[in-house]
Design an enzyme around this catalytic site. Structure first.
Site, short mmCIF file in Angstrom:
data_model
loop_
_atom_site.label_atom_id
_atom_site.label_comp_id
_atom_site.label_asym_id
_atom_site.label_seq_id
_atom_site.Cartn_x
_atom_site.Cartn_y
_atom_site.Cartn_z
CB CYS A 50 -0.95 0.00 1.20
SG CYS A 50 -0.11 -0.11 2.79
CG ASN A 51 2.74 2.79 3.00
OD1 ASN A 51 1.83 3.59 2.77
ND2 ASN A 51 2.93 2.26 4.20
CB SER A 109 8.61 1.26 6.94
OG SER A 109 8.96 0.05 6.30
CD GLU A 114 6.65 -1.99 8.12
OE1 GLU A 114 6.19 -3.09 8.49
OE2 GLU A 114 6.80 -1.69 6.92
CD GLN A 120 3.86 -5.54 3.09
OE1 GLN A 120 4.77 -4.71 3.24
NE2 GLN A 120 2.58 -5.22 3.22
N GLY A 191 -14.86 4.51 16.73
CA GLY A 191 -13.87 5.12 15.84
C GLY A 191 -12.70 4.20 15.55
CG MET A 193 -7.34 7.02 16.13
SD MET A 193 -5.69 6.39 15.72
CE MET A 193 -4.81 6.81 17.20
N GLY A 194 -9.95 3.98 18.36
CA GLY A 194 -10.40 3.14 19.47
C GLY A 194 -10.32 1.67 19.11
#
Length: 459
Positions: A50-51, A109, A114, A120, A191, A193-194
C-alpha cells in the site's frame, strides 16, 4: 550487468497516484513475465504494497534498462510516461542494493522499523523465484536482504517501542497492570483509533471487550470483531463500574464521561484501578477525572509524547542497522565482483582443458599401442597438471575481483592468456540461451496462481 530499482512510494507519490500503480499478488506472475521479456531485462522482482510499488531488475545496460522498465509500467497500467515519471524514484547498482536493504529492514517504512515489509518482500521474491524470472544475482541478493532483516531485528531493539498512538496506550497500560488477562476493556465510540487500541490490548491478553456507541449497530459490529458484547448507551455508568480499561474515541463536542459520573462508579469499584485513555479531539473525558484516586487518565497529547520519545529511541537503533547495511553491502559487492570473473575463469579452464585434450590425442596417435588403462592414467595425470597450473592464477584473479585496479588487472589477465576467443564464444552462447528463455517464456503454461485469478474473475 547492472541492478536497477524503479518505483514510487509514500515519500514521492500521494495515495491517489500510488493506488494507480498497485499489483495484486494474482497479477504478479503475468506482470513478471511481461517485464522479463522487455529488452535488456535479465532478472526481475516486483514489490507492491500500500505504501510502495518498486520494480527491481538486472539489466545488461543502464539506459535501456531504465527505458524499458518505464515502458513496461506505461504498458501495464495503460498510462502515459509523463503522467507518472515525476513521481518515480530510480536507484542504480550500489544505491539500488542499499535501497533494498533499507526497505526490507523497515528503515524506509512510514513506521520506522516495522516488520510487515519483511514478509511482503519475501513473498514478492518467492513469487518471482517460482516464475523463474530471477537468476543467480537476485537469488543471492534477496536471500541476503531477508537474512539481513532478521539479523537487524534480532540484534537491535528497533521494534521494541511503540510508535503509534494506539500501541502507546498498551505500553501505558502495562505500567498499571502486570497482565491484561481477565481485564475488562470498555470501548466508548466505534472510531478507528479506538478499534486499533482495542485490537492491541486484545492481542496482549485483554479478552473481555464491551463496546458502547450512540449507534447500537456500529457497537455490535465492532464488538463482534473481538468476540465481545455491545451495550446500550444508557448503561455507560454501569459499564464503567465493571471496566478495568476505558478507551474513548467518540465524535462528541463535549465531555462524554464526567467527573461526577465516575465518582458514582468508583464507590462500587472497591479501589480497583481504572485506566482511561482519551483518544478523541475534542476530548471525551473530563480532565478532572485525573484527581480521583485509582483513576489513571491519559489523553492524546500524553500518547503523542510517548510516541515521540520512542521514535527517538528507534532512530538510535536505526543507526545500528545502518552499520549492518554497510557491512552487507560490502559483502554483496565482493560476491558480485567475484561473480564477474567467473566468465574469465571458465574461459581459462576451457582453454587449458582444450590444450590437455589435444595433447592426449597427439600422444594416442604417436603411441597407438597404449592400453585403455594407460590412456586413463595419462588423462588423469595431464588433467592434474592442468589443475595445478591453474590453481594460482584462479586464486589470484579472485583476489583481483575486489582490487581497486580491477578492470585494468582483468583486462591484462585476459590478454596474457589470450582468452578473447573463449570469452566471445561464451557471450554468443549466453545470447542464444537468453533468446531460448525468452521464447519459452512466451510459450509458458499458465501458472496455478493465474488459473485461480482467472476463476475468481469469471465467478
Amino acid at each position: 550487468m547492472h541492478i536497477l530499482m524503479i518505483g514510487l512510494n509514500y515519500k514521492t507519490a500521494p495515495v491517489e497516484i500510488r493506488e494507480k500503480f498497485s499489483f495484486q499478488d494474482s497479477e504478479l506472475p503475468q506482470a513478471l513475465h511481461q517485464l522479463r521479456q522487455m529488452k535488456s531485462i535479465l532478472e526481475c522482482t516486483i514489490v507492491s504494497t500500500c505504501n510502495r510499488t518498486e520494480l527491481y531488475v538486472v539489466a545488461d545496460q543502464l539506459h535501456t534498462g531504465r527505458h524499458f522498465t518505464k515502458t513496461f509500467l506505461a504498458d501495464w497500467f495503460k498510462l502515459p510516461k509523463d503522467e507518472f515519471t515525476p513521481f518515480l524514484t530510480i536507484r542504480e547498482n550500489d544505491h539500488a542494493i542499499e535501497h533494498l536493504f533499507r526497505v526490507v529492514t523497515g528503515l524506509d517504512s512510514m513506521i520506522l522499523g516495522e516488520t510487515q515489509i519483511l514478509g511482503q518482500v519475501r513473498n514478492s521474491f518467492f513469487i518471482a523465484q517460482e516464475e523463474q524470472v530471477t537468476g543467480s544475482i537476485f537469488n543471492h541478493l534477496f536471500k541476503q536482504a531477508i537474512t539481513l532483516a532478521k539479523r537487524a531485528h534480532s540484534e537491535t531493539d528497533i521494534g521494541q517501542n511503540a510508535v503509534s498512538v494506539s500501541y502507546a496506550a498498551v505500553e501505558l497500560g502495562k505500567k498499571i497492570f502486570d497482565d491484561f488477562k481477565g481485564k475488562q476493556v470498555l470501548i466508548l465510540g466505534a472510531g478507528k483509533m479506538g478499534e486499533l487500541t482495542a485490537k492491541h490490548l486484545h492481542s496482549n491478553g485483554a479478552e473481555q471487550v464491551t463496546v458502547i456507541n450512540r449507534t447500537r449497530e456500529k457497537a455490535a459490529e465492532l464488538a463482534k470483531r473481538f468476540l465481545g458484547v455491545d451495550r446500550p448507551y444508557n448503561e455507560l455508568t454501569e459499564a464503567i463500574v465493571e471496566a478495568d480499561i476505558l478507551i474513548s474515541s467518540t465524535g462528541a463536542t463535549g465531555y462524554v464521561v464526567t467527573s461526577d459520573m465516575v465518582s458514582h462508579a468508583l464507590k462500587k469499584r472497591k479501589g480497583r484501578p481504572l485506566f482511561m485513555v482519551d483518544i478523541a479531539v475534542p476530548r471525551d473525558l473530563d480532565p478532572a477525572l485525573a484527581s480521583h484516586d485509582d483513576v489513571y487518565l491519559y489523553d492524546i497529547d500524553d500518547l503523542q509524547n510517548i510516541v515521540q520519545t520512542n521514535l527517538e529511541e528507534r532512530r538510535t537503533e536505526a543507526e545500528k542497522i545502518e552499520l549492518l547495511i554497510e557491512e552487507e553491502l560490502v559483502e554483496f559487492k565482493q560476491w558480485l565482483n567475484t561473480l564477474g570473473v567467473v566468465p574469465i575463469i571458465t574461459a581459462l579452464r576451457t582453454k587449458a582443458l582444450t590444450v590437455q585434450g589435444e595433447t592426449m590425442e597427439s600422444i594416442e596417435r604417436k603411441l597407438p599401442n597404449l592400453t585403455e588403462r594407460e590412456k586413463k592414467v595419462l588423462r588423469k595425470h595431464t588433467k592434474s597438471i592442468v589443475n595445478q597450473l591453474l590453481r594460482d592464477p584462479i586464486t589470484r584473479i579472485k583476489e583481483l575481483a575486489n582490487a581497486p585496479e580491477r578492470e585494468e588487472a582483468l583486462d591484462l589477465f585476459t590478454k596474457i592468456f589470450a582468452l578473447e576467443e573463449e570469452l566471445a564464444e561464451q557471450e554468443k552462447q549466453e545470447k542464444v540461451k537468453q533468446a531460448e528463455q525468452e521464447w519459452l517464456a512466451k510459450k509458458r503454461p499458465i501458472t496455478c496462481m493465474e488459473k485461480q485469478s482467472h476463476v475468481m474473475v469469471k465467478s
